[in-house]
Design an enzyme around this catalytic site. Structure first.
Site: not given
Ligand code: IVH
Length: 668
Positions: A37, A84, A113, A115, A117, A222, A310, A404, A407, A422, A427
Site C-alpha cells: 500500500y 438526544l 446502537e 453510542k 464516545d 450513524y 447513558k 512540612c 522543610c 506550610c 520552603c
Molecule cells: S443519533 C438527532 N446515533 O450522541 C440526533 N448519535 O445526543 C441523532 N452519538 O452528539 C444522533 N453514537 O454525536 C446517534 N449511534 C449513534 C451515536 C450518536 C454517538 C452521539 C451524537 C450526539 C450524541 C447524542
C-alpha cells in the site's frame, strides 16, 4: 513518463488505493500488505507532484494532510444537528417506550446502537464526492474541518454511487491509539489528553491537517441526514444503504421489537463495553420507520423518536496503597491517594486527590483499604467510598503531619480554610512548584523545560529563583543527567526567547495569590507595565471592573515585599520584558475608526497582510471580527477569490470593501 501514460497510471493508482483503503479501514479485511500500500501511495504522490493537473480533490493522496489553515470557516448545517434526550435507568426507558406507543401504536421496531464516545461530524457528498465536513458546533453552525476529516481513512473520499447526500457520524480515537499517543506525549513531557474523546476533538480542531493525519482517528456513520429522493423509508435501511455506498457503520446494531429486548441489549453492553476497541458512553435507541418518526416529530432540541441511554459512570474497586503529600506553590498540603493501578473509563488510574484531611475523616479512609474509584465529570479520578466489608484489621489510620514533609516547619491551618499550609516562604517544595508554574504553558511557556528538568536544576542548586533561569549557561545544563549538547542549546535559546514575552505571562508566572491567567491579562492591558502595577494602591486596582477586594489586597501585599521588588530588578537586569505588548483594550467609543463597534467578516485571500494580522488590526481599532456573514454583519472585507461569503454579503446588501480600502483605514 509521458503525460498520457501518467494520467492513466494516476487514475489506476487512485482506484487501487481507494479499494485497498476501503478493504482495510471499513471492511477490516485487507487484501494487500502495508508495504505494498505504502509503495503504491508513494508512486501516486510522486506522479501527482510531477503532474499536479491529475491530482483530484478525492485522490487518496489527500489523506496525508495538505496546507495549514489560518482559521476554520463556519458552516451552516442544512439540517440542524440535534442532540438526544437522555435516559439514565430502566424506568426512563419504559417512559420513553410508553410515549412512543401512545403516539404510533404497537406495531413498530426499535434500532439499538452503540453510542460512540467521540464528537459528532457532518459529511456532505456531492455527486458522490466528499466536499464538506463539519463539526456540530451549536447545532446550527459548525466549523469546516474538511481537511482534517479527509485524513481519516474510513471516511470515503468518493462513494460507490454518485449521489448528493449528507450523513452524520461520530469521529473517535480507538483506545489503543489513545494510549500510544498519551505515552508519547508523557515521554515528551507534554500534557496528556484526559480521555479518547478529548484526544479526538483536540486532533480535529488543529489547523494543521498533518496532525490529524498522524493520529489514527476513525468515524462510524450513524445517520443519513436527509433521505431525499433515495426512497429509503427506515433508519435500518439507511444504515444498510450507507454500508453499501462505502461508509463504515457500526455492526453491533440490533433491531428490537419490545422494550424488554432493548433493556437486555443495554444491560449486555454495559457489561461488555470494556472489551470494545473504542469507548462508548451509552446506547442510542431509535424508532426505525420513517413514517413513525415523522408522526413523533421533534421537541425544540431533540427528536421524540430516539433517546440516549447513558451508562452510569464506571466505578471500580482497587486498593489504597499509600497517601502521598504534595506541597503546592502556595504551601497548601494536599493528600493524594496512591492506588493499585486500575482501568477506569478508558485510562489507567493510579492517583486520586483526597483534597484535605476532613475528606479523609468523612469517608473514613484508612491505609490499605479497598476503595471504589470513579472519574468525576468523566475526567478526574475520585475515591467514592471505602469497602468496609473488605477490611482485614490490618488497615491503618492516616494522620496529617504537624510539620512540612519538605522543610519541617510547623504547618498551620488558616482560619476559615480546611487546608493545612506550610508558611515558610523559603520552603524548597514551594519554590520548586513556583518555578514549575513560572515556566508552564500559560505563564512564560518555556519550551522543553518540564517538571523533571526544573527539579534537577533546583536539586543541583543551579536555580534558586525564577531570575536564575535567565542566568543558566550551557555548561551548567550539560552537567544534568541525560542532557546533550543539542538539548542544552535548544533550552538556552527557548529560555532566551521568553525574555520578550508580553507582561501578562510574567505577571501570571510570578504566582501572586488569586491572580490567574485571565486576571493577569486584564491587569496588563489596563496598566501596561509591571512598574506601574507595582506602584498602585488598592483603590486604584479595584477601580478596574474585574478586580475585587481580595485580589487587590493580594497584589498590593505582594509588591510590598522587598524580595518581590528585588526579584523584578533581577529579571529586568537579565533583560526580561516588563511591558504589555498585546492589543490595547479598546472600547468602541475610544477610537475614531470606521471599524469601531462594527462586526466585520474577512474572506478570500489577502495579499498584503495575513488574515490574523488583519483581524488583530481591526480589533485594535475597536471592530469585532467574526467568521460568518449574517444580517448582523456590518462590513465584509473581500480579498482575492472570495466565494460564498461575498455572495451572501451582496445578497444581504452588506457593505463590501477590498483589501486596499481596509489598509487605508488601518493605516489612517
Ligand atoms: S443519533 C438527532 N446515533 O450522541 C440526533 N448519535 O445526543 C441523532 N452519538 O452528539 C444522533 N453514537 O454525536 C446517534 N449511534 C449513534 C451515536 C450518536 C454517538 C452521539 C451524537 C450526539 C450524541 C447524542
Amino acid at each position: 513518463m509521458e503525460r498520457e501514460k501518467a494520467e492513466k497510471r494516476v487514475k489506476e493508482l487512485q482506484e487501487m488505493l481507494h479499494q485497498y483503503n476501503y478493504e482495510y479501514h471499513v471492511l477490516d479485511k485487507p487484501s494487500v500488505s502495508d508495504e505494498e500500500y505504502d509503495s503504491l501511495l508513494r508512486e501516486l504522490l510522486t506522479l501527482e507532484t510531477e503532474f499536479p493537473e491529475f491530482q483530484t480533490s478525492d485522490s487518496p493522496s489527500q489523506r496525508v494532510g495538505g496546507t495549514i489553515l489560518e482559521m476554520f470557516n463556519k458552516v451552516e448545517h442544512r439540517t440542524p444537528m440535534l442532540s438526544l434526550g437522555n435516559a439514565f435507568d430502566e424506568a426512563d426507558l419504559r417512559d420513553f417506550d410508553r410515549r412512543v406507543r401512545q403516539a404510533v401504536g404497537d406495531s413498530f421496531t426499535y434500532v439499538c446502537e452503540l453510542k460512540i464516545d467521540g464528537l459528532a461530524v457532518s459529511l456532505r457528498y456531492e455527486d458522490g464526492l466528499f466536499v464538506l465536513g463539519a463539526t456540530r458546533g451549536d447545532g446550527t453552525t459548525g466549523e469546516d474541518i474538511t481537511m482534517n476529516l479527509k485524513t481519516i481513512r474510513s471516511v470515503p473520499l468518493r462513494l460507490k454511487d454518485s449521489v448528493t447526500i449528507e450523513v452524520r457520524g461520530e469521529a473517535f480515537m480507538p483506545k489503543k491509539s489513545f494510549e500510544a499517543l498519551n505515552e508519547a506525549k508523557v515521554e515528551r513531557e507534554e500534557e496528556p489528553f484526559a480521555n479518547p474523546r478529548n484526544a479526538a476533538a483536540g486532533s480535529l480542531r488543529q489547523l494543521d491537517p498533518k496532525i490529524a493525519a498522524s493520529r489514527n482517528l476513525d468515524v462510524y456513520v450513524y445517520s443519513l441526514a436527509d433521505a431525499g429522493e433515495t426512497g429509503i423509508d427506515a433508519h435500518s435501511e439507511a444504515l444498510d444503504y450507507l454500508d453499501r455506498v462505502g461508509f463504515k457503520t457500526n455492526n453491533e446494531r440490533k433491531k428490537c421489537s419490545t422494550i424488554e429486548e432493548v433493556i437486555e441489549y443495554v444491560e449486555s453492553w454495559n457489561t461488555k463495553r470494556p472489551e470494545l476497541a473504542y469507548d462508548i458512553d451509552g446506547i442510542v435507541i431509535k424508532v426505525d420507520e420513517t413514517d413513525h418518526q415523522e408522526q413523533l416529530g421533534f421537541t425544540a432540541k431533540s427528536p421524540r423518536w430516539a433517546i440516549a441511554y447513558k451508562f452510569p459512570a464506571e466505578e471500580v474497586a482497587t486498593r489504597l496503597l499509600d497517601i502521598e503529600l504534595n506541597i503546592g506553590r502556595t504551601g497548601v498540603i494536599t493528600p493524594t491517594a496512591i492506588l493499585e493501578p486500575v482501568r477506569v473509563a478508558g485510562t489507567t488510574v493510579q492517583r486520586a486527590s483526597l483534597h484535605n484531611e476532613d475528606l479523609i475523616r468523612e469517608k473514613d479512609i484508612k491505609l490499605g483499604d479497598y476503595v471504589i474509584v470513579k472519574k468525576a465529570g468523566d475526567i478526574i479520578p475520585e475515591v467514592v467510598n471505602v469497602l468496609v466489608e473488605k477490611r482485614t484489621g490490618e488497615e491503618q489510620d492516616f494522620h496529617m503531619p504537624t510539620h512540612c514533609p519538605e522543610c519541617e516547619s510547623e504547618l498551620v491551618r488558616i482560619e476559615g480554610e480546611v487546608a493545612l499550609r506550610c508558611i515558610n516562604p523559603k520552603c524548597p517544595a514551594q519554590i520548586r512548584e513556583g518555578l514549575i508554574h513560572f515556566v508552564s504553558r500559560n505563564a512564560m511557556n518555556i519550551d522543553g523545560l518540564g517538571e523533571k528538568v526544573i527539579a534537577q536544576l533546583f536539586h543541583e542548586n543551579l536555580i534558586e529563583d525564577v531570575a536564575d533561569l535567565y542566568k543558566l549557561t550551557k555548561e551548567q545544563l550539560l552537567e544534568l543527567e541525560r542532557m546533550g549538547e543539542k538539548s542544552a542549546d535548544n533550552l538556552i535559546s527557548a529560555i532566551d526567547k521568553t525574555k520578550s514575552n508580553s507582561m501578562e505571562r510574567l505577571l501570571f508566572g510570578l504566582g501572586i495569590r488569586l491572580v490567574g491567567a485571565k486576571a493577569a491579562k486584564t491587569l496588563a492591558q489596563e496598566f501596561d507595565h509591571m512598574d506601574r502595577l507595582a506602584s498602585l494602591t488598592k483603590e486604584e486596582l479595584t477601580a478596574v471592573h474585574e478586580i475585587g477586594d481580595k485580589m487587590a489586597d493580594s497584589i498590593v501585599t505582594y509588591f510590598e515585599q522587598p524580595e518581590a521588588m528585588e526579584l523584578l530588578q533581577e529579571l529586568k537586569n537579565a533583560g526580561v520584558n516588563m511591558a504589555y505588548k498585546g492589543p490595547k483594550k479598546v472600547s468602541a467609543d475610544d477610537v475614531d475608526s470606521y471599524f469601531a463597534g462594527k462586526t466585520i467578516v474577512l474572506t478570500g485571500k489577502l495579499e498584503e497582510m495575513s488574515r490574523n494580522d488583519a483581524k488583530a488590526a481591526i480589533e485594535q481599532l475597536g471592530g469585532k471580527v467574526t467568521g460568518s456573514v449574517s444580517k448582523n454583519t456590518h462590513l465584509v472585507i473581500a480579498g482575492e477569490e472570495a466565494g460564498s461569503k461575498l455572495a451572501k454579503a451582496e445578497e444581504l446588501g452588506i457593505e463590501v470593501w477590498n483589501e486596499a480600502r481596509m489598509l487605508e483605514e488601518i493605516q489612517s
